[in-house]
Design a protein around this motif. Structure first.
Motif, PDB file in Angstrom:
ATOM      1  N   UNK A  13       0.841  -1.190   0.000  1.00 37.43           N
ATOM      2  CA  UNK A  13       0.000   0.000   0.000  1.00 37.43           C
ATOM      3  C   UNK A  13       0.880   1.244   0.000  1.00 37.43           C
ATOM      4  N   UNK A  14       0.349   2.296  -0.609  1.00 39.90           N
ATOM      5  CA  UNK A  14       1.077   3.565  -0.618  1.00 39.90           C
ATOM      6  C   UNK A  14       0.061   4.676  -0.532  1.00 39.90           C
ATOM      7  N   UNK A  15       0.512   5.827  -0.098  1.00 36.43           N
ATOM      8  CA  UNK A  15      -0.396   6.972  -0.015  1.00 36.43           C
ATOM      9  C   UNK A  15       0.044   7.941   1.051  1.00 36.43           C
ATOM     10  N   UNK A  16      -0.921   8.766   1.483  1.00 38.04           N
ATOM     11  CA  UNK A  16      -0.572   9.740   2.520  1.00 38.04           C
ATOM     12  C   UNK A  16      -1.718   9.963   3.491  1.00 38.04           C
ATOM     13  N   UNK A  17      -1.350  10.396   4.676  1.00 38.96           N
ATOM     14  CA  UNK A  17      -2.315  10.902   5.645  1.00 38.96           C
ATOM     15  C   UNK A  17      -1.945  12.362   5.896  1.00 38.96           C
ATOM     16  N   UNK A  18      -2.920  13.143   6.365  1.00 37.91           N
ATOM     17  CA  UNK A  18      -2.640  14.559   6.636  1.00 37.91           C
ATOM     18  C   UNK A  18      -3.624  15.083   7.662  1.00 37.91           C
ATOM     19  N   UNK A  19      -3.203  16.080   8.402  1.00 38.66           N
ATOM     20  CA  UNK A  19      -4.132  16.767   9.306  1.00 38.66           C
ATOM     21  C   UNK A  19      -3.733  18.229   9.423  1.00 38.66           C
ATOM     22  N   UNK A  20      -4.727  19.046   9.794  1.00 37.52           N
ATOM     23  CA  UNK A  20      -4.458  20.457  10.066  1.00 37.52           C
ATOM     24  C   UNK A  20      -3.641  20.552  11.334  1.00 37.52           C
ATOM     25  N   UNK A  21      -2.694  21.505  11.348  1.00 36.23           N
ATOM     26  CA  UNK A  21      -1.819  21.569  12.512  1.00 36.23           C
ATOM     27  C   UNK A  21      -2.409  22.336  13.678  1.00 36.23           C
ATOM     28  N   UNK A  22      -3.313  23.251  13.420  1.00 37.22           N
ATOM     29  CA  UNK A  22      -3.851  24.032  14.529  1.00 37.22           C
ATOM     30  C   UNK A  22      -2.743  24.715  15.304  1.00 37.22           C
ATOM     31  N   UNK A  23      -2.770  24.585  16.627  1.00 32.54           N
ATOM     32  CA  UNK A  23      -1.777  25.270  17.469  1.00 32.54           C
ATOM     33  C   UNK A  23      -0.520  24.435  17.695  1.00 32.54           C
ATOM     34  N   UNK A  24      -0.572  23.173  17.226  1.00 30.35           N
ATOM     35  CA  UNK A  24       0.566  22.285  17.523  1.00 30.35           C
ATOM     36  C   UNK A  24       1.545  22.234  16.358  1.00 30.35           C
ATOM     37  N   UNK A  25       2.071  23.380  15.973  1.00 26.93           N
ATOM     38  CA  UNK A  25       3.040  23.399  14.885  1.00 26.93           C
ATOM     39  C   UNK A  25       4.424  23.026  15.387  1.00 26.93           C
ATOM     40  N   UNK A  26       5.132  22.204  14.598  1.00 28.07           N
ATOM     41  CA  UNK A  26       6.540  21.964  14.949  1.00 28.07           C
ATOM     42  C   UNK A  26       7.281  23.304  14.959  1.00 28.07           C
ATOM     43  N   UNK A  27       8.223  23.454  15.861  1.00 25.52           N
ATOM     44  CA  UNK A  27       8.924  24.733  16.050  1.00 25.52           C
ATOM     45  C   UNK A  27       9.582  25.229  14.759  1.00 25.52           C
ATOM     46  N   UNK A  28      10.046  24.294  13.927  1.00 20.07           N
ATOM     47  CA  UNK A  28      10.785  24.687  12.724  1.00 20.07           C
ATOM     48  C   UNK A  28       9.895  24.871  11.488  1.00 20.07           C
ATOM     49  N   UNK A  29       8.573  24.721  11.646  1.00 15.80           N
ATOM     50  CA  UNK A  29       7.688  24.822  10.483  1.00 15.80           C
ATOM     51  C   UNK A  29       7.477  26.275  10.067  1.00 15.80           C
ATOM     52  N   UNK A  30       7.620  26.582   8.760  1.00 16.52           N
ATOM     53  CA  UNK A  30       7.333  27.944   8.284  1.00 16.52           C
ATOM     54  C   UNK A  30       5.894  28.349   8.646  1.00 16.52           C
ATOM     55  N   UNK A  31       5.676  29.647   8.902  1.00 16.11           N
ATOM     56  CA  UNK A  31       4.346  30.100   9.352  1.00 16.11           C
ATOM     57  C   UNK A  31       3.235  29.784   8.371  1.00 16.11           C
ATOM     58  N   UNK A  32       3.552  29.782   7.054  1.00 17.64           N
ATOM     59  CA  UNK A  32       2.494  29.543   6.068  1.00 17.64           C
ATOM     60  C   UNK A  32       2.090  28.068   5.972  1.00 17.64           C
ATOM     61  N   UNK A  33       2.809  27.204   6.639  1.00 19.14           N
ATOM     62  CA  UNK A  33       2.453  25.778   6.617  1.00 19.14           C
ATOM     63  C   UNK A  33       1.253  25.513   7.518  1.00 19.14           C
ATOM     64  N   UNK A  34       0.250  24.852   6.954  1.00 19.51           N
ATOM     65  CA  UNK A  34      -1.013  24.630   7.652  1.00 19.51           C
ATOM     66  C   UNK A  34      -1.252  23.170   8.034  1.00 19.51           C
ATOM     67  N   UNK A  35      -0.555  22.256   7.336  1.00 14.58           N
ATOM     68  CA  UNK A  35      -0.837  20.830   7.519  1.00 14.58           C
ATOM     69  C   UNK A  35       0.417  20.020   7.843  1.00 14.58           C
ATOM     70  N   UNK A  36       0.186  18.939   8.551  1.00 19.49           N
ATOM     71  CA  UNK A  36       1.234  17.951   8.810  1.00 19.49           C
ATOM     72  C   UNK A  36       0.851  16.706   8.021  1.00 19.49           C
ATOM     73  N   UNK A  37       1.770  16.176   7.239  1.00 17.29           N
ATOM     74  CA  UNK A  37       1.423  14.995   6.440  1.00 17.29           C
ATOM     75  C   UNK A  37       2.516  13.938   6.471  1.00 17.29           C
ATOM     76  N   UNK A  38       2.096  12.715   6.177  1.00 20.92           N
ATOM     77  CA  UNK A  38       3.031  11.591   6.082  1.00 20.92           C
ATOM     78  C   UNK A  38       2.747  10.840   4.803  1.00 20.92           C
ATOM     79  N   UNK A  39       3.788  10.601   4.027  1.00 21.37           N
ATOM     80  CA  UNK A  39       3.643   9.777   2.825  1.00 21.37           C
ATOM     81  C   UNK A  39       4.404   8.474   3.074  1.00 21.37           C
ATOM     82  N   UNK A  40       3.864   7.371   2.563  1.00 23.52           N
ATOM     83  CA  UNK A  40       4.461   6.082   2.928  1.00 23.52           C
ATOM     84  C   UNK A  40       4.270   5.012   1.855  1.00 23.52           C
ATOM     85  N   UNK A  41       5.131   4.015   1.928  1.00 28.12           N
ATOM     86  CA  UNK A  41       4.995   2.764   1.177  1.00 28.12           C
ATOM     87  C   UNK A  41       5.126   1.671   2.217  1.00 28.12           C
ATOM     88  N   UNK A  42       4.130   0.796   2.308  1.00 28.67           N
ATOM     89  CA  UNK A  42       4.237  -0.271   3.311  1.00 28.67           C
ATOM     90  C   UNK A  42       3.412  -1.499   2.965  1.00 28.67           C
TER      91      UNK A  42
END
Ligand code: SLL
Length: 158
Positions: free
Chosen positions: A14-43
């Motif tokens: 299987x392959x694909x991605x998951x994603x969610x809105x970051x809300x207030x829990x942004x990683x410290x190093x994420x640019x301000x315009x970034x709104x989502x956290x996502x993971x792409x995978x092959x498994x």
């Protein structure tokens, strides 16, 4: 080693991605315009280790990402990033040397927003934290036609 004529072996993937809105829990190093956290995978569909026949997976991201060619040389073959936009990710799956097989080369549309897809089950789910998770996941099969003897042994050993 020789190739085994008239034989083909397939493995589910299987392959694909998951994603969610970051809300207030942004990683410290994420640019301000970034709104989502996502993971792409092959498994493997059942979560089994696929590194006995897959050597590495290369994810080529949109050029807006620094170092947009990301090489994953050990399982889990996945990549987590933040961003604001959807784009086509080029995925290359490289097999172990014994396979003597060319890499698989295909595209996956990274999804951050709910969408309609008949070929897919629901594109959203709610996790334990009550967050909406977007999913764009595809079930496929890797087919090895006339595998080399060595590689066939390796495939059958699992
Ligand atoms: C387009 N689909 O057609 C868009 C491109 C690019 C997404 C989306 C982050 C880049 C960065 C990001 O989400 N890029 O800031 O590192 O133009």
């Amino acid at each position: 080693s020789k190739r085994i004529k008239t034989l083909s072996v397939s493995r589910p993937i299987i392959y694909g991605n998951t994603a969610k809105k970051m809300g207030d829990h942004k990683p410290a190093n994420a640019p301000v315009e970034h709104t989502h956290l996502w993971t792409i995978f092959v498994r493997d569909p059942r979560g089994e280790d696929i590194s006995y026949y897959i050597k590495k997976v290369v994810f080529k991201l949109h050029e807006t990402y620094p170092n947009h060619t990301r090489v994953v040389e050990a399982p889990p073959f996945e990549l987590t990033e933040t961003g604001w936009g959807e784009f086509d990710v080029n995925i290359k799956i490289y097999f172990i040397d014994e396979a003597n097989e060319k890499q698989l080369n295909f595209y996956h549309r990274l999804r951050l927003h709910p969408y309609d897809n008949q070929a897919n089950s629901d594109s959203t789910e709610i996790n334990e934290a009550g967050e909406t998770i977007i999913k764009s996941v595809f079930f496929d099969e890797v087919v090895f036609n006339e595998p080399h003897e060595n590689f066939f042994q390796i495939l059958m050993s699992k």
